[in-house]
Design a protein around this motif. Structure first.
Motif, PDB file in Angstrom:
ATOM      1  N   SER A  87       0.730  -1.265   0.237  1.00 30.51           N
ATOM      2  CA  SER A  87       0.056  -0.042   0.109  1.00 30.51           C
ATOM      3  C   SER A  87       0.876   1.291  -0.080  1.00 30.51           C
ATOM      4  CB  SER A  87      -1.055  -0.015   1.347  1.00 30.51           C
ATOM      5  OG  SER A  87      -0.250  -0.003   2.446  1.00 30.51           O
ATOM      6  N   VAL A  88       2.068   1.073   0.433  1.00 33.58           N
ATOM      7  CA  VAL A  88       2.946   2.381   0.527  1.00 33.58           C
ATOM      8  C   VAL A  88       3.919   2.125  -0.672  1.00 33.58           C
ATOM      9  CG1 VAL A  88       4.772   3.583   1.815  1.00 33.58           C
ATOM     10  CG2 VAL A  88       2.665   2.603   3.093  1.00 33.58           C
ATOM     11  N   LEU A  89       4.502   1.302  -0.828  1.00 33.15           N
ATOM     12  CA  LEU A  89       5.589   1.326  -1.944  1.00 33.15           C
ATOM     13  C   LEU A  89       5.104   1.403  -3.303  1.00 33.15           C
ATOM     14  CD1 LEU A  89       8.193  -1.409  -0.326  1.00 33.15           C
ATOM     15  CD2 LEU A  89       8.494   1.056  -0.538  1.00 33.15           C
ATOM     16  N   SER A  90       3.773   0.892  -3.431  1.00 33.69           N
ATOM     17  CA  SER A  90       3.138   0.887  -4.626  1.00 33.69           C
ATOM     18  C   SER A  90       3.035   2.106  -5.204  1.00 33.69           C
ATOM     19  CB  SER A  90       2.015   0.009  -4.664  1.00 33.69           C
ATOM     20  OG  SER A  90       0.977   0.486  -3.845  1.00 33.69           O
ATOM     21  N   LYS A  91       3.273   3.162  -4.595  1.00 36.82           N
ATOM     22  CA  LYS A  91       2.827   4.571  -4.633  1.00 36.82           C
ATOM     23  C   LYS A  91       4.006   5.284  -4.957  1.00 36.82           C
ATOM     24  CE  LYS A  91      -1.132   5.018  -1.545  1.00 36.82           C
ATOM     25  NZ  LYS A  91      -1.601   5.591  -0.233  1.00 36.82           N
ATOM     26  N   ARG A  92       5.238   4.583  -4.815  1.00 37.43           N
ATOM     27  CA  ARG A  92       6.479   5.296  -4.977  1.00 37.43           C
ATOM     28  C   ARG A  92       7.006   4.867  -6.178  1.00 37.43           C
ATOM     29  NH1 ARG A  92       9.143   7.524  -0.670  1.00 37.43           N
ATOM     30  NH2 ARG A  92       7.824   7.527   1.246  1.00 37.43           N
ATOM     31  N   PHE A 322      13.582   1.204   5.469  1.00 31.94           N
ATOM     32  CA  PHE A 322      12.101   1.496   5.291  1.00 31.94           C
ATOM     33  C   PHE A 322      11.844   2.719   5.956  1.00 31.94           C
ATOM     34  CE2 PHE A 322      12.263  -2.767   4.257  1.00 31.94           C
ATOM     35  CZ  PHE A 322      11.686  -2.790   2.946  1.00 31.94           C
ATOM     36  N   VAL A 323      11.363   3.979   5.457  1.00 32.80           N
ATOM     37  CA  VAL A 323      10.806   5.181   6.044  1.00 32.80           C
ATOM     38  C   VAL A 323       9.552   5.214   6.385  1.00 32.80           C
ATOM     39  CG1 VAL A 323      10.934   7.511   6.143  1.00 32.80           C
ATOM     40  CG2 VAL A 323      12.831   6.298   4.893  1.00 32.80           C
ATOM     41  N   ARG A 324       9.044   5.470   7.615  1.00 33.67           N
ATOM     42  CA  ARG A 324       7.579   5.422   7.914  1.00 33.67           C
ATOM     43  C   ARG A 324       7.076   7.110   7.336  1.00 33.67           C
ATOM     44  NH1 ARG A 324       5.522   3.592  13.680  1.00 33.67           N
ATOM     45  NH2 ARG A 324       6.526   5.431  14.407  1.00 33.67           N
ATOM     46  N   GLU A 325       6.016   7.040   6.912  1.00 32.22           N
ATOM     47  CA  GLU A 325       5.608   8.081   6.050  1.00 32.22           C
ATOM     48  C   GLU A 325       4.989   9.216   7.415  1.00 32.22           C
ATOM     49  OE1 GLU A 325       2.623   7.023   3.098  1.00 32.22           O
ATOM     50  OE2 GLU A 325       4.219   7.525   1.692  1.00 32.22           O
ATOM     51  N   THR A 326       4.446   8.723   8.402  1.00 30.31           N
ATOM     52  CA  THR A 326       3.728   9.451   9.265  1.00 30.31           C
ATOM     53  C   THR A 326       4.918  10.350  10.010  1.00 30.31           C
ATOM     54  OG1 THR A 326       3.774   7.783  10.746  1.00 30.31           O
ATOM     55  CG2 THR A 326       1.727   8.121   9.694  1.00 30.31           C
ATOM     56  N   ASP A 327       6.073   9.955  10.578  1.00 25.81           N
ATOM     57  CA  ASP A 327       6.996  10.658  11.131  1.00 25.81           C
ATOM     58  C   ASP A 327       8.247  10.643  10.831  1.00 25.81           C
ATOM     59  OD1 ASP A 327       7.345   8.041  11.807  1.00 25.81           O
ATOM     60  OD2 ASP A 327       6.832   7.977  13.880  1.00 25.81           O
ATOM     61  N   GLY A 328       8.572   9.755   9.409  1.00 29.48           N
ATOM     62  CA  GLY A 328       9.999  10.003   9.192  1.00 29.48           C
ATOM     63  C   GLY A 328      10.842   8.951   9.758  1.00 29.48           C
ATOM     64  N   ARG A 329      10.238   8.258  10.830  1.00 28.12           N
ATOM     65  CA  ARG A 329      11.379   7.064  11.374  1.00 28.12           C
ATOM     66  C   ARG A 329      11.671   6.084  10.328  1.00 28.12           C
ATOM     67  NH1 ARG A 329       8.651   3.052  15.677  1.00 28.12           N
ATOM     68  NH2 ARG A 329      10.682   1.506  16.053  1.00 28.12           N
ATOM     69  N   PHE A 330      12.830   5.421  10.582  1.00 31.30           N
ATOM     70  CA  PHE A 330      13.131   4.470   9.714  1.00 31.30           C
ATOM     71  C   PHE A 330      13.556   3.251  10.618  1.00 31.30           C
ATOM     72  CE2 PHE A 330      17.382   6.445  10.424  1.00 31.30           C
ATOM     73  CZ  PHE A 330      18.204   5.006  10.629  1.00 31.30           C
ATOM     74  N   GLY A 331      13.365   2.074  10.036  1.00 34.47           N
ATOM     75  CA  GLY A 331      13.982   0.969  10.462  1.00 34.47           C
ATOM     76  C   GLY A 331      14.670   0.116   9.277  1.00 34.47           C
ATOM     77  N   ARG A 332      15.363  -0.899   9.800  1.00 36.64           N
ATOM     78  CA  ARG A 332      16.079  -1.744   8.815  1.00 36.64           C
ATOM     79  C   ARG A 332      15.642  -3.129   8.759  1.00 36.64           C
ATOM     80  NH1 ARG A 332      21.619   0.261   8.031  1.00 36.64           N
ATOM     81  NH2 ARG A 332      21.989   2.150   9.231  1.00 36.64           N
ATOM     82  N   ILE A 333      15.666  -3.754   7.677  1.00 36.16           N
ATOM     83  CA  ILE A 333      15.733  -5.207   7.628  1.00 36.16           C
ATOM     84  C   ILE A 333      16.935  -5.781   6.696  1.00 36.16           C
ATOM     85  CG2 ILE A 333      14.387  -7.034   6.540  1.00 36.16           C
ATOM     86  CD1 ILE A 333      11.837  -5.551   6.802  1.00 36.16           C
TER      87      ILE A 333
END
Length: 362
Positions: A87-92, A322-333
């Motif tokens: 739902s998020v990446l498909s818009k990018r 991956f960057v969370r759109e709501t607050d710009g927080r990111f995490g790694r996989i």
């Protein structure tokens, strides 16, 4: 920066100039609605004494090359499906593609072409601004491989000597000569590459400022479009750290002086600092700086460091951000580093990306 963080005038100025150019370059692309793709090739002709990138000497691990390519192509195809349905990446839109390592050109031309073809088959290429491949080690570069990269649409390559001092190359474990660096660069130019980066390292075993100055003079003879100057990082798992007795008699010169030489050289020859970063355990707590001619900057380098968009990373040892759109927080996989484990656990690596929302507690 001077008052709060006690930066010197010189370092504060470098950071400010770099940031200003980064903002200018980012304004030229729609990075907030994009993402980047990294594909790792964890094989090298030999392993340098400072390296901990999870790279494998290709001669010793040749039996794993084909299984690795098969697993990587499976991850490429599956990740493209994840992007298309998320739902998020498909818009990018995909904006930059970077194939690194290791040394991608340690593979045969046909093998590397197979990987590139797989990426282009499954990912939408219409909005890609930049396609980089680290040709890297001069002893892995052939005319056939460069011709293939050019025909595949690669716009930017790296040819990375790290040093032009012969005794240094032998001491740190690089199985190439300075002559091969010049030959690889000349071949790339003849084929038509007009955006070539070179990596140098300040603080290599046994080198002093005079040696580093000699390397810069060799760079002046060929003038790549960009020059990335790294400070040696003393990494825990590197041979330089695990077997210090091998290098006790050599040491290294004043790295601060070496970086000052690089700053003067780049300024005198029309290069501008466009990205910079630091790692843990860097010599004298110094930095890595990417310099470039105008218009030849690597957008991927800025995007990966500034963490302003998702970076989908595939292959052994690859780390997705991956960057969370709501607050710009990111995490790694992260994928496992070991090639054999990557091949055996490829379905697990794919599944991790399907569930990337869990890194944000979603």
């Amino acid at each position: 920066m001077k008052e709060k963080y006690y930066c010197s005038e010189e370092k504060a100025s470098l950071a400010a100039r770099t940031a200003a150019l980064e903002y200018q370059l980012l304004d030229g692309i729609d990075y907030k609605n994009g993402y980047s793709l990294y594909v790792g090739i964890p094989f090298c002709p030999s392993i340098c004494n400072y390296c901990t990138f999870g790279s494998h000497p290709i001669g010793k691990f040749s039996d794993l090359v084909e299984p690795y390519i098969e697993a990587l192509c499976k991850e490429i195809e599956s990740s493209a499906v994840i992007c298309a349905n998320d739902s998020v990446l498909s818009k990018r839109k995909l904006e930059t593609v970077y194939i690194g390592g290791g040394t991608p050109t340690a593979l045969e031309a046909e093998q590397l072409h197979r990987i590139i073809s797989c990426i282009k088959k499954y990912f939408d290429w219409d909005s890609v601004h930049e396609f980089t491949v680290e040709a890297g080690r001069p002893d892995s570069i052939t005319e056939e491989k460069l011709q293939m990269l050019k025909k595949a649409g690669v716009g930017r390559i790296s040819i990375n000597p790290q040093s032009f001092v012969e005794r240094t190359l032998e001491l740190i474990g690089r199985s190439h000569t300075t002559k091969q660096v010049f030959e690889a660069f000349e071949t790339a130019r003849r084929i038509g590459f007009d955006n070539i980066n070179m990596d140098l390292i300040a603080g290599l075993t046994g080198e002093d400022a005079e040696d580093f100055g000699y390397t810069l003079e060799c760079v002046r003879m060929i003038m790549p479009e960009s020059l990335t100057v790294h400070t040696l990082a003393q990494k825990r798992a590197a041979r330089l750290t695990t077997s210090p007795e091998l290098y006790e008699e050599y040491g290294h010169g004043n790295v601060t002086d070496m970086l000052a030489l690089a700053a003067e050289f780049t300024k005198d020859n029309g290069y501008r600092p466009y990205y910079m970063y630091r790692q843990k355990n860097m010599t004298d707590n110094l930095e890595n700086v990417g310099y470039s001619k105008a218009g030849k900057e690597c957008l991927y380098n800025i995007l990966i460091m500034e963490e302003v968009q998702p970076i989908l990373a595939l292959g052994a040892g690859a780390s997705s951000k991956f960057v969370r759109e709501t607050d710009g927080r990111f995490g790694r996989i992260e994928n496992v580093k070991n090639v054999r484990e990557y091949v055996e656990r490829i379905d697990e690596m794919i599944e991790r990306k399907k569930n990337y929302g869990t890194i944000f507690g979603q």
